[in-house]
Motif scaffolding. Structure first.
Motif, short mmCIF file in Angstrom:
data_model
loop_
_atom_site.label_atom_id
_atom_site.label_comp_id
_atom_site.label_asym_id
_atom_site.label_seq_id
_atom_site.Cartn_x
_atom_site.Cartn_y
_atom_site.Cartn_z
N VAL A 152 0.84 -1.19 0.00
CA VAL A 152 0.00 0.00 0.00
C VAL A 152 0.88 1.24 0.00
CG1 VAL A 152 -0.17 0.14 2.54
CG2 VAL A 152 -1.95 1.18 1.12
N ASN A 153 0.46 2.24 -0.74
CA ASN A 153 1.09 3.56 -0.65
C ASN A 153 0.48 4.23 0.58
OD1 ASN A 153 1.77 6.32 -0.96
ND2 ASN A 153 1.97 6.07 -3.16
N ASP A 154 1.17 4.13 1.71
CA ASP A 154 0.57 4.47 2.99
C ASP A 154 0.11 5.92 3.12
OD1 ASP A 154 3.18 5.42 3.09
OD2 ASP A 154 3.75 4.29 4.88
N SER A 155 0.95 6.86 2.74
CA SER A 155 0.57 8.27 2.91
C SER A 155 -0.59 8.64 1.99
CB SER A 155 1.77 9.19 2.66
OG SER A 155 2.42 8.87 1.46
N ARG A 156 -0.64 8.04 0.79
CA ARG A 156 -1.77 8.32 -0.09
C ARG A 156 -3.05 7.66 0.44
NH1 ARG A 156 -1.42 11.41 -3.58
NH2 ARG A 156 -3.46 10.89 -4.42
N PHE A 157 -2.92 6.53 1.08
CA PHE A 157 -4.06 5.87 1.70
C PHE A 157 -4.72 6.81 2.72
CE2 PHE A 157 -5.52 2.23 4.60
CZ PHE A 157 -6.63 1.96 3.81
N VAL A 158 -3.91 7.51 3.49
CA VAL A 158 -4.43 8.47 4.47
C VAL A 158 -5.13 9.62 3.75
CG1 VAL A 158 -3.82 10.08 6.31
CG2 VAL A 158 -2.64 7.88 6.14
N VAL A 159 -4.45 10.20 2.77
CA VAL A 159 -5.01 11.36 2.06
C VAL A 159 -6.32 11.00 1.37
CG1 VAL A 159 -4.63 12.95 0.13
CG2 VAL A 159 -2.80 12.53 1.78
N LEU A 160 -6.40 9.82 0.78
CA LEU A 160 -7.63 9.43 0.09
C LEU A 160 -8.79 9.27 1.07
CD1 LEU A 160 -6.31 6.88 -2.56
CD2 LEU A 160 -6.77 9.32 -2.84
N ASN A 161 -8.52 8.76 2.26
CA ASN A 161 -9.57 8.70 3.28
C ASN A 161 -10.03 10.10 3.65
OD1 ASN A 161 -10.36 5.96 4.75
ND2 ASN A 161 -8.26 5.72 4.01
N ALA A 162 -9.09 11.03 3.78
CA ALA A 162 -9.44 12.41 4.11
C ALA A 162 -10.24 13.06 2.98
CB ALA A 162 -8.18 13.22 4.41
N GLU A 459 0.42 18.81 -11.89
CA GLU A 459 0.28 17.89 -10.76
C GLU A 459 0.44 18.62 -9.43
OE1 GLU A 459 2.08 13.60 -9.14
OE2 GLU A 459 2.84 14.50 -11.00
N VAL A 460 1.39 19.53 -9.37
CA VAL A 460 1.61 20.27 -8.13
C VAL A 460 0.38 21.10 -7.77
CG1 VAL A 460 3.00 22.08 -7.02
CG2 VAL A 460 4.11 20.31 -8.41
N ARG A 461 -0.20 21.76 -8.76
CA ARG A 461 -1.39 22.57 -8.50
C ARG A 461 -2.57 21.69 -8.07
NH1 ARG A 461 -0.97 27.79 -9.43
NH2 ARG A 461 0.67 28.58 -10.80
N TYR A 462 -2.68 20.52 -8.66
CA TYR A 462 -3.72 19.58 -8.24
C TYR A 462 -3.54 19.21 -6.77
CZ TYR A 462 -6.35 15.22 -7.87
OH TYR A 462 -7.22 14.23 -7.46
N LEU A 463 -2.31 18.94 -6.38
CA LEU A 463 -2.03 18.54 -5.00
C LEU A 463 -2.28 19.68 -4.02
CD1 LEU A 463 1.18 16.41 -5.62
CD2 LEU A 463 -1.09 15.58 -5.02
N ILE A 464 -2.01 20.90 -4.45
CA ILE A 464 -2.31 22.07 -3.60
C ILE A 464 -3.82 22.25 -3.47
CG2 ILE A 464 -2.15 24.58 -3.45
CD1 ILE A 464 0.59 24.35 -4.85
N ASP A 465 -4.52 22.18 -4.60
CA ASP A 465 -5.96 22.47 -4.61
C ASP A 465 -6.81 21.35 -4.02
OD1 ASP A 465 -5.32 24.83 -5.89
OD2 ASP A 465 -5.80 24.08 -7.90
N ARG A 466 -6.39 20.10 -4.20
CA ARG A 466 -7.25 18.97 -3.85
C ARG A 466 -6.75 18.14 -2.68
NH1 ARG A 466 -10.14 17.51 -8.65
NH2 ARG A 466 -10.98 15.72 -7.50
N GLU A 467 -5.46 18.24 -2.35
CA GLU A 467 -4.91 17.30 -1.38
C GLU A 467 -4.13 17.97 -0.24
OE1 GLU A 467 -2.89 13.93 -2.92
OE2 GLU A 467 -4.41 13.46 -4.42
#
Length: 501
Positions: A152-162, A459-467
């Protein structure tokens, strides 16, 4: 001060806190979650990246935990197939090893049959004289055992739950530290302090869930201002990343003479992950980032060198990471023997059962832990909606009957300017949400500024805006692992770009 009274206020944005927020808001409760740093910035991003039953936990008779974890493997895999996938683990055996063959066989038999395995392949024996998996190892192993678990990609697993919790109505507050918890007349007043500008905000809630991981006792003693015994045993675990040591996709699990086990796992296509360590943590949790010690790195180098033909040296380490596990303090004599199970505490004397403290837990069982917590919430606030997370895909995991390869092919057809490796990385990180990230982009130039490796402005802007990403570290070492291929100058340039937004 916020005027709205929420049903639940969750303290902590690791996997437990985000899983609880997601489950609870999906059951009809109003939820706020506060994390004092970035999501998954501590323990939840410093794991061995496995969704696993925990083969070695059987030695400590943790049968309930192992069974629950084994049953969760295929549930999590089905709900997040972009960040979770099956792995085969090779356990080399030689006579005179710390665990006899009969004990290993019993453990693997239980591993196969107590957890409701359906899709994952069963245990098998390996002839190390003929199987190419033996090639990187020293020629002293004639036999090995092979079994299944998941990555599992652990940190992404957390972010996706959030992200899913937010989509369903939860308020996710990042870099907001809980500094005070006051209970009066059936209502909590929670004060948070913004870690960027220092401003304080008051929140109201009917219940509080203390899911602050290693800080759980700090929250009880400082924010709650309550005398308490030590509830968690802090155990540091470190991992190191080296250049790829073997070409096949299988993993190794090595047995050390001290009773510990060490994994060697393919990592981010070009690297191998080696870990973990287990020793009691005595440092300051609030100091700078927890780092692997030289002693730990040398331990992992020596452990791997006992098995691989090519020795692993300190100079081979390209990156390392370390986290502190908040294991429930069960009085175990050694760090590796402490239980990995979770314990929930909710007592009548604890403010009318309106606060729940979480001790311990694993990424693998975080969804089940969340269900157990919401069951306690239902007892206090009344049930509203039934369980739902077992069959609900996480963001990007809604494959709708298609497999990863077919969706990857479609992404490459729709965006032919993407190099194969870049398209694969985006699908592995974002799944079907890669389409949102690339919406409106029709050429490589449309990806915007290039920061290094295959990381671009879109991708960076997506991560700022969405994650909730705010720093280069958030992007490079948690949301992606592009930092492994970045120079320090490139990291600084990305950080400057993000601070300017």
């Amino acid at each position: 001060m916020t005027n709205e009274v929420k049903d639940i206020f969750v303290v902590g944005g690791g996997i437990n806190g985000c899983s609880i927020a997601r489950d609870a808001v999906g059951r009809g409760y109003s939820v706020t979650l506060a994390e004092m740093h970035d999501l998954a910035s501590a323990t939840s991003s410093a794991s061995t990246k496995l969704i696993h039953g925990g083969l070695r936990y059987l030695e400590y008779y943790e049968f309930r935990l192992v069974r629950e974890a084994l049953k969760e493997r295929e549930v999590v895999w089905a709900n997040a197939p972009h960040i979770v996938w099956p792995l085969r683990f090779v356990l080399p055996y030689f006579k005179g090893g710390i665990r006899p063959a009969w004990l290993i066989r019993i453990g693997l038999f239980l591993y196969d049959y107590i957890g409701g395995r359906k899709k994952l392949p069963a245990t098998a024996d390996i002839n190390m004289k003929t199987d190419p998996v033996a090639a990187p190892l020293k020629p002293l192993f004639t036999k090995a055992f092979e079994y299944s678990d998941c990555w599992v990609n652990d940190s992404r697993f957390v972010v996706l739950n959030a992200m899913d919790a937010q989509k369903r109505g939860a308020d996710i507050l990042v870099r907001e530290k809980v500094v005070s918890l006051i209970y009066d007349k059936g209502l909590w007043t929670i004060t948070t302090e913004n870690q960027i500008n220092g401003t304080r905000t008051e929140h109201k809630a009917k219940m509080v869930v203390n899911a602050s991981g290693p800080w759980v006792d700090h929250v009880i003693g400082e924010a709650l201002n309550t005398p308490h015994d030590r509830n968690v045993r802090l155990v540091q675990g470190s991992h190191m990343i080296v250049k790829k040591m073997f070409d096949h996709k299988r993993c190794y699990i090595f047995q050390n003479n001290d009773g510990r086990i060490v994994f060697a796992i393919p990592y981010e296509e070009d690297f191998t992950l080696i870990g973990t360590t287990d020793h009691d943590f005595e440092g300051d949790l609030n100091a700078d980032k927890i780092q692997a010690t030289e002693e730990e790195l040398l331990y992992l180098c020596n452990a791997a060198s006992d098995y691989f033909q090519k020795p692993v040296t300190r100079e081979d380490v390209v990156w390392s990471f370390s986290g502190v596990r908040p294991l429930y303090d069960d009085g175990a004599s050694a760090a590796q023997e402490a239980t990995r199970d979770y314990v929930l505490r909710q007592k009548p004397e604890d403010h009318d059962e309106s606060i729940i403290h979480i001790f311990g837990g694993k990424i693998t069982t975080s969804r089940k832990l969340a269900e157990a917590v919401v069951k306690k919430i239902e007892h206090k606030l009344g049930a509203r909606k039934p369980k739902w997370t077992k069959v609900a895909p996480l963001p990007g995991g809604d494959f709708a009957g298609e497999d990863f390869d077919s969706l990857l092919a479609k992404l490459k057809t729709d965006h032919p300017y993407l190099e194969d490796k870049h398209a694969y990385r985006l699908m592995r990180l974002y799944g079907t949400l890669a389409r949102d990230l690339l919406a409106g982009v029709t050429s490589k130039e449309g990806l915007g500024q290039h920061f290094g490796a295959d990381l671009y402005e879109a991708e960076v802007r997506y991560l700022i805006d969405r994650e909730w990403a705010m720093t280069a570290e958030d992007v490079l070492f948690r949301r992606t692992k592009c930092g492994l291929s970045f120079t320090q100058d490139q990291i600084s340039a990305l950080d400057a770009f993000m601070k300017a937004q």
